[in-house]
Design a protein around this motif. Structure first.
Motif, PDB file in Angstrom:
ATOM      1  N   VAL A 259      -2.966   6.065   0.515  1.00 50.37           N
ATOM      2  CA  VAL A 259      -1.813   4.987   1.220  1.00 50.37           C
ATOM      3  C   VAL A 259      -2.304   4.361   2.465  1.00 50.37           C
ATOM      4  O   VAL A 259      -3.150   5.034   3.256  1.00 50.37           O
ATOM      5  CB  VAL A 259      -0.504   5.545   1.273  1.00 50.37           C
ATOM      6  CG1 VAL A 259      -0.011   6.360  -0.126  1.00 50.37           C
ATOM      7  CG2 VAL A 259      -0.634   6.788   2.343  1.00 50.37           C
TER       8      VAL A 259
ATOM      9  N   VAL B 232       5.938   5.243  -8.239  1.00 47.81           N
ATOM     10  CA  VAL B 232       6.034   4.437  -7.163  1.00 47.81           C
ATOM     11  C   VAL B 232       7.698   3.847  -7.181  1.00 47.81           C
ATOM     12  O   VAL B 232       8.182   3.570  -8.075  1.00 47.81           O
ATOM     13  CB  VAL B 232       5.181   3.199  -6.809  1.00 47.81           C
ATOM     14  CG1 VAL B 232       3.690   3.908  -6.598  1.00 47.81           C
ATOM     15  CG2 VAL B 232       5.227   2.368  -7.716  1.00 47.81           C
TER      16      VAL B 232
ATOM     17  N   GLU C 285       1.502   1.998   6.146  1.00 49.04           N
ATOM     18  CA  GLU C 285       2.988   1.835   5.906  1.00 49.04           C
ATOM     19  C   GLU C 285       3.396   2.551   4.957  1.00 49.04           C
ATOM     20  O   GLU C 285       4.540   2.641   4.045  1.00 49.04           O
ATOM     21  CB  GLU C 285       3.268   0.240   5.257  1.00 49.04           C
ATOM     22  CG  GLU C 285       2.910  -0.947   6.544  1.00 49.04           C
ATOM     23  CD  GLU C 285       3.088  -2.182   6.127  1.00 49.04           C
ATOM     24  OE1 GLU C 285       3.174  -2.404   4.971  1.00 49.04           O
ATOM     25  OE2 GLU C 285       2.880  -2.856   7.226  1.00 49.04           O
ATOM     26  N   GLU C 286       2.406   3.452   4.304  1.00 48.74           N
ATOM     27  CA  GLU C 286       2.694   4.428   3.355  1.00 48.74           C
ATOM     28  C   GLU C 286       2.721   4.078   1.727  1.00 48.74           C
ATOM     29  O   GLU C 286       3.326   4.528   0.857  1.00 48.74           O
ATOM     30  CB  GLU C 286       4.048   5.257   3.399  1.00 48.74           C
ATOM     31  CG  GLU C 286       3.847   6.189   4.710  1.00 48.74           C
ATOM     32  CD  GLU C 286       3.068   7.426   4.516  1.00 48.74           C
ATOM     33  OE1 GLU C 286       3.032   8.099   3.485  1.00 48.74           O
ATOM     34  OE2 GLU C 286       2.055   7.773   5.595  1.00 48.74           O
ATOM     35  N   LYS C 287       2.236   2.792   1.830  1.00 49.85           N
ATOM     36  CA  LYS C 287       2.128   2.035   0.382  1.00 49.85           C
ATOM     37  C   LYS C 287       0.770   2.350  -0.384  1.00 49.85           C
ATOM     38  O   LYS C 287      -0.346   2.311   0.419  1.00 49.85           O
ATOM     39  CB  LYS C 287       2.367   0.570   0.675  1.00 49.85           C
ATOM     40  CG  LYS C 287       3.750   0.225   0.968  1.00 49.85           C
ATOM     41  CD  LYS C 287       3.903  -1.385   1.309  1.00 49.85           C
ATOM     42  CE  LYS C 287       5.380  -1.529   1.607  1.00 49.85           C
ATOM     43  NZ  LYS C 287       5.373  -3.228   1.785  1.00 49.85           N
TER      44      LYS C 287
ATOM     45  N   ASP D 243       8.940  -0.445  -3.444  1.00 49.22           N
ATOM     46  CA  ASP D 243       8.282  -1.104  -2.443  1.00 49.22           C
ATOM     47  C   ASP D 243       6.900  -0.564  -2.443  1.00 49.22           C
ATOM     48  O   ASP D 243       5.898  -0.811  -1.242  1.00 49.22           O
ATOM     49  CB  ASP D 243       9.006  -0.746  -1.360  1.00 49.22           C
ATOM     50  CG  ASP D 243       9.144   0.796  -1.068  1.00 49.22           C
ATOM     51  OD1 ASP D 243       8.655   1.572  -1.980  1.00 49.22           O
ATOM     52  OD2 ASP D 243       9.524   1.202  -0.021  1.00 49.22           O
ATOM     53  N   LYS D 244       6.360  -0.122  -3.452  1.00 47.11           N
ATOM     54  CA  LYS D 244       5.019   0.552  -3.726  1.00 47.11           C
ATOM     55  C   LYS D 244       4.942   1.824  -2.973  1.00 47.11           C
ATOM     56  O   LYS D 244       3.628   2.495  -2.669  1.00 47.11           O
ATOM     57  CB  LYS D 244       3.889  -0.128  -3.265  1.00 47.11           C
ATOM     58  CG  LYS D 244       3.762  -1.704  -4.178  1.00 47.11           C
ATOM     59  CD  LYS D 244       3.622  -1.293  -5.589  1.00 47.11           C
ATOM     60  CE  LYS D 244       3.400  -2.495  -6.342  1.00 47.11           C
ATOM     61  NZ  LYS D 244       3.522  -1.934  -8.098  1.00 47.11           N
ATOM     62  N   LYS D 245       5.842   2.750  -2.448  1.00 46.16           N
ATOM     63  CA  LYS D 245       5.418   3.996  -1.667  1.00 46.16           C
ATOM     64  C   LYS D 245       5.578   5.123  -2.876  1.00 46.16           C
ATOM     65  O   LYS D 245       6.414   4.863  -3.800  1.00 46.16           O
ATOM     66  CB  LYS D 245       6.610   4.297  -0.807  1.00 46.16           C
ATOM     67  CG  LYS D 245       6.646   3.243   0.414  1.00 46.16           C
ATOM     68  CD  LYS D 245       7.598   3.655   1.531  1.00 46.16           C
ATOM     69  CE  LYS D 245       7.290   2.712   2.900  1.00 46.16           C
ATOM     70  NZ  LYS D 245       8.111   2.722   3.604  1.00 46.16           N
TER      71      LYS D 245
END
Length: 166
Positions: A108, A42, A111-113, A45-47
Motif C-alpha cells: 500500500v 478492497v 494513504e493505505e491504498k 476507496d481501494k483500501k
C-alpha cells in the motif's frame, strides 16, 4: 532496498481486486482465467479489507459444500492480513513472510491504498542471484584454491573419459 525500488515493481501486473459483496464465483472465474492464487478485497476507496486465496475457496466454500454463486467474498476472506508500505525494506518483509508463513503481501501507499502485491516468489526471484553469489564466495573461501584446482582437473579427466568411451 525499498519494495518500490525492486526493478519489476512498477511493471508487475496490478493486483486483481474485488469488493466485499462480490460473489466467490466472480473471483474464482478471474483466478482461473488469469491463473493466479489470490485476490485482494478492497473497499471502494481501494483500501485493503481482506484477501481470498485458492486455499480459502477450497476450505471455506467447497469444503463446506457452499454455493460459490451465492457466497460473498466477505464471508470467506481472511481479514487478519499483513500489508507492507511501498517504502518498507524488501529484505525485512521477506524474512517476515518466511517466519510467519504467509505467501501474499499487499503493498500500500502512504494513504493505505493498494498499489501492488508481492508474493514469496517475487522475493525469491529478487534474492536468488545474491544468494547464489554469497554461497559461491563462501564455498570458495572454505575450500581454498587447491581444492578448486583439483576439482577442475577431476572434471576435465571425467569429461575426457566420457568422450573416450563414446
Amino acid at each position: 532496498m525499498k519494495i518500490k525500488d525492486k526493478p519489476d515493481f512498477k511493471t508487475k501486473p496490478k493486483p486483481i481486486t474485488f469488493l466485499p459483496d462480490d460473489s466467490v464465483r466472480s473471483a474464482l472465474d478471474v483466478m482461473c482465467e488469469k491463473n493466479i492464487g489470490s485476490i485482494i478485497v478492497v473497499h471502494p476507496d481501494k483500501k485493503v479489507t481482506g484477501i481470498v486465496t485458492e486455499r480459502d475457496m477450497m476450505i471455506r466454500v467447497l469444503g463446506k459444500n457452499l454455493n460459490p454463486d451465492t457466497v460473498k467474498l466477505s464471508d470467506i476472506m481472511s481479514t487478519d492480513i499483513r500489508s507492507a508500505n511501498e517504502d518498507d525494506s524488501l529484505v525485512d518483509w521477506m524474512h517476515t513472510m518466511s517466519s510467519e508463513r504467509f505467501r501474499h503481501l499487499p503493498v500500500v501507499d502512504a494513504e493505505e491504498k493498494l498499489v501492488n502485491m508481492m508474493s514469496q516468489g517475487d522475493f525469491v526471484a529478487h534474492t536468488f542471484p545474491d544468494l547464489y553469489e554469497a554461497l559461491r564466495q563462501d564455498l570458495k573461501g572454505r575450500l581454498g584454491r587447491g581444492f578448486q584446482f583439483a576439482l577442475v582437473i577431476f572434471s576435465i579427466l571425467t569429461l575426457g573419459l566420457i568422450a573416450f568411451n563414446m
